[in-house]
Design a protein around this motif. Structure first.
Motif, PDB file in Angstrom:
ATOM      1  N   THR A   1     -54.197 -98.285  99.761  1.00 38.79           N
ATOM      2  CA  THR A   1     -54.196 -99.519  98.993  1.00 38.79           C
ATOM      3  C   THR A   1     -53.293-100.589  99.111  1.00 38.79           C
ATOM      4  N   ASP A   2     -53.595-101.611  99.000  1.00 38.27           N
ATOM      5  CA  ASP A   2     -52.670-102.682  98.766  1.00 38.27           C
ATOM      6  C   ASP A   2     -52.205-103.271  97.504  1.00 38.27           C
ATOM      7  N   GLY A   3     -52.992-102.754  96.297  1.00 41.51           N
ATOM      8  CA  GLY A   3     -52.599-102.983  95.009  1.00 41.51           C
ATOM      9  C   GLY A   3     -53.111-104.415  94.706  1.00 41.51           C
ATOM     10  N   LYS A   4     -54.157-104.965  95.580  1.00 48.28           N
ATOM     11  CA  LYS A   4     -54.848-106.063  95.292  1.00 48.28           C
ATOM     12  C   LYS A   4     -56.510-106.115  95.363  1.00 48.28           C
ATOM     13  N   GLY A   5     -56.832-104.685  95.266  1.00 42.28           N
ATOM     14  CA  GLY A   5     -58.251-104.482  95.247  1.00 42.28           C
ATOM     15  C   GLY A   5     -58.859-104.111  96.558  1.00 42.28           C
ATOM     16  N   ASN A   6     -57.963-104.134  97.757  1.00 40.52           N
ATOM     17  CA  ASN A   6     -58.476-103.604  98.853  1.00 40.52           C
ATOM     18  C   ASN A   6     -58.093-102.080  98.879  1.00 40.52           C
ATOM     19  N   TYR A   7     -58.906-101.285  99.545  1.00 41.95           N
ATOM     20  CA  TYR A   7     -58.570 -99.922  99.566  1.00 41.95           C
ATOM     21  C   TYR A   7     -59.253 -99.245 100.752  1.00 41.95           C
ATOM     22  N   VAL A   8     -58.972 -98.044 101.212  1.00 42.34           N
ATOM     23  CA  VAL A   8     -59.397 -97.057 102.221  1.00 42.34           C
ATOM     24  C   VAL A   8     -59.929 -95.944 101.501  1.00 42.34           C
ATOM     25  N   ILE A   9     -61.216 -95.514 101.608  1.00 42.35           N
ATOM     26  CA  ILE A   9     -61.666 -94.039 101.256  1.00 42.35           C
ATOM     27  C   ILE A   9     -61.577 -93.416 102.527  1.00 42.35           C
ATOM     28  N   MET A  10     -60.716 -92.347 102.841  1.00 39.27           N
ATOM     29  CA  MET A  10     -60.544 -91.451 103.883  1.00 39.27           C
ATOM     30  C   MET A  10     -59.684 -90.215 103.514  1.00 39.27           C
ATOM     31  N   ASP A  11     -59.607 -89.390 104.498  1.00 32.65           N
ATOM     32  CA  ASP A  11     -58.474 -88.311 104.115  1.00 32.65           C
ATOM     33  C   ASP A  11     -58.015 -87.931 105.375  1.00 32.65           C
ATOM     34  N   ASP A  12     -56.881 -87.280 105.391  1.00 34.61           N
ATOM     35  CA  ASP A  12     -56.070 -86.810 106.507  1.00 34.61           C
ATOM     36  C   ASP A  12     -56.542 -85.348 106.642  1.00 34.61           C
ATOM     37  N   ALA A  13     -56.920 -84.845 107.955  1.00 36.07           N
ATOM     38  CA  ALA A  13     -57.140 -83.567 108.043  1.00 36.07           C
ATOM     39  C   ALA A  13     -55.900 -82.624 107.704  1.00 36.07           C
ATOM     40  N   ASN A  14     -54.615 -82.997 107.612  1.00 34.53           N
ATOM     41  CA  ASN A  14     -53.454 -82.113 107.594  1.00 34.53           C
ATOM     42  C   ASN A  14     -52.859 -82.317 106.185  1.00 34.53           C
ATOM     43  N   VAL A  15     -51.936 -81.485 105.808  1.00 38.72           N
ATOM     44  CA  VAL A  15     -51.089 -81.396 104.550  1.00 38.72           C
ATOM     45  C   VAL A  15     -49.950 -81.950 104.743  1.00 38.72           C
ATOM     46  N   PRO A  16     -49.685 -83.146 103.947  1.00 42.68           N
ATOM     47  CA  PRO A  16     -50.301 -83.458 102.749  1.00 42.68           C
ATOM     48  C   PRO A  16     -51.526 -84.305 102.921  1.00 42.68           C
ATOM     49  N   SER A  17     -52.393 -84.190 102.084  1.00 44.95           N
ATOM     50  CA  SER A  17     -53.687 -84.848 102.188  1.00 44.95           C
ATOM     51  C   SER A  17     -54.268 -85.143 100.801  1.00 44.95           C
ATOM     52  N   LEU A  18     -55.358 -85.939 100.317  1.00 46.55           N
ATOM     53  CA  LEU A  18     -55.574 -86.146  99.083  1.00 46.55           C
ATOM     54  C   LEU A  18     -56.350 -84.648  98.461  1.00 46.55           C
ATOM     55  N   LEU A  19     -56.946 -84.252  99.570  1.00 48.90           N
ATOM     56  CA  LEU A  19     -57.827 -82.896  99.104  1.00 48.90           C
ATOM     57  C   LEU A  19     -56.597 -81.825  98.835  1.00 48.90           C
ATOM     58  N   SER A  20     -55.391 -81.887  99.292  1.00 45.43           N
ATOM     59  CA  SER A  20     -54.386 -80.930  98.976  1.00 45.43           C
ATOM     60  C   SER A  20     -53.423 -81.133  97.840  1.00 45.43           C
ATOM     61  N   ILE A  21     -53.624 -82.241  96.850  1.00 42.23           N
ATOM     62  CA  ILE A  21     -52.928 -82.378  96.084  1.00 42.23           C
ATOM     63  C   ILE A  21     -52.725 -81.427  94.920  1.00 42.23           C
ATOM     64  N   PRO A  22     -53.818 -80.617  94.644  1.00 45.82           N
ATOM     65  CA  PRO A  22     -53.349 -79.691  93.521  1.00 45.82           C
ATOM     66  C   PRO A  22     -52.420 -78.559  94.218  1.00 45.82           C
ATOM     67  N   TYR A  23     -52.607 -78.329  95.441  1.00 48.28           N
ATOM     68  CA  TYR A  23     -51.667 -77.325  96.180  1.00 48.28           C
ATOM     69  C   TYR A  23     -50.432 -77.808  96.140  1.00 48.28           C
ATOM     70  N   LEU A  24     -50.290 -78.997  96.403  1.00 41.35           N
ATOM     71  CA  LEU A  24     -48.663 -79.802  96.208  1.00 41.35           C
ATOM     72  C   LEU A  24     -48.062 -79.798  94.952  1.00 41.35           C
ATOM     73  N   GLY A  25     -48.985 -79.875  93.890  1.00 41.15           N
ATOM     74  CA  GLY A  25     -48.565 -79.851  92.587  1.00 41.15           C
ATOM     75  C   GLY A  25     -48.794 -81.116  91.803  1.00 41.15           C
ATOM     76  N   TYR A  26     -49.470 -81.824  92.425  1.00 40.86           N
ATOM     77  CA  TYR A  26     -49.507 -83.488  91.650  1.00 40.86           C
ATOM     78  C   TYR A  26     -50.280 -83.186  90.485  1.00 40.86           C
ATOM     79  N   CYS A  27     -51.521 -82.352  90.617  1.00 41.22           N
ATOM     80  CA  CYS A  27     -52.369 -82.325  89.487  1.00 41.22           C
ATOM     81  C   CYS A  27     -53.078 -80.937  89.782  1.00 41.22           C
ATOM     82  N   ASN A  28     -53.814 -80.282  88.723  1.00 37.49           N
ATOM     83  CA  ASN A  28     -54.547 -79.044  88.811  1.00 37.49           C
ATOM     84  C   ASN A  28     -55.985 -79.225  89.630  1.00 37.49           C
ATOM     85  N   TYR A  29     -56.437 -77.988  89.785  1.00 38.23           N
ATOM     86  CA  TYR A  29     -57.741 -78.094  90.549  1.00 38.23           C
ATOM     87  C   TYR A  29     -58.857 -78.433  89.739  1.00 38.23           C
ATOM     88  N   THR A  30     -58.704 -78.514  88.516  1.00 39.44           N
ATOM     89  CA  THR A  30     -59.742 -79.100  87.562  1.00 39.44           C
ATOM     90  C   THR A  30     -59.560 -80.672  87.108  1.00 39.44           C
TER      91      THR A  30
END
Length: 112
Positions: free
Chosen positions: A56-85
């Protein structure tokens, strides 16, 4: 998100070794980054609700995708940013693994 997790670890370590000023700085910086992510790094998706965005640029523009590697947004509970629920994470997961994600790799063996 990874920076937040590392700063939280640094806060713990600095507290253990008695570096109170460093502990406070790590905590302050982690909170500031987390608040920025939650404010500017999320959107309200019309089908999936509040989700994290990849860029995101913080101005309302954003990209919805993810990376196949870690770190990625699908891995954020694994990394400890939040829990799986965590609701925003779960919404993000549903979105990124759905057909709404226009850049997902598709094949005969992939079940989405």
């Amino acid at each position: 998100m990874f920076a937040v997790v590392v700063l939280e670890y640094a806060k713990e370590i600095s507290e253990i070794i008695g570096e109170q000023e460093l502990c406070k700085e790590c905590d302050k910086f982690a909170i500031e980054i987390r608040n920025g992510i939650e404010k500017y790094g999320t959107i309200n998706h019309p089908l999936y609700g509040r989700v994290y965005v990849y860029e995101t640029d913080g101005k309302g523009n954003y990209v919805i995708m993810d990376d196949a590697n870690v770190p990625s947004l699908l891995s954020i509970p694994y990394l400890g940013y939040c829990n799986y629920t965590h609701e925003t994470y779960l919404n993000r997961r549903k979105l990124i693994l759905s057909r709404e994600n226009r850049i997902i790799m598709k094949g005969r063996k992939l079940v989405v």
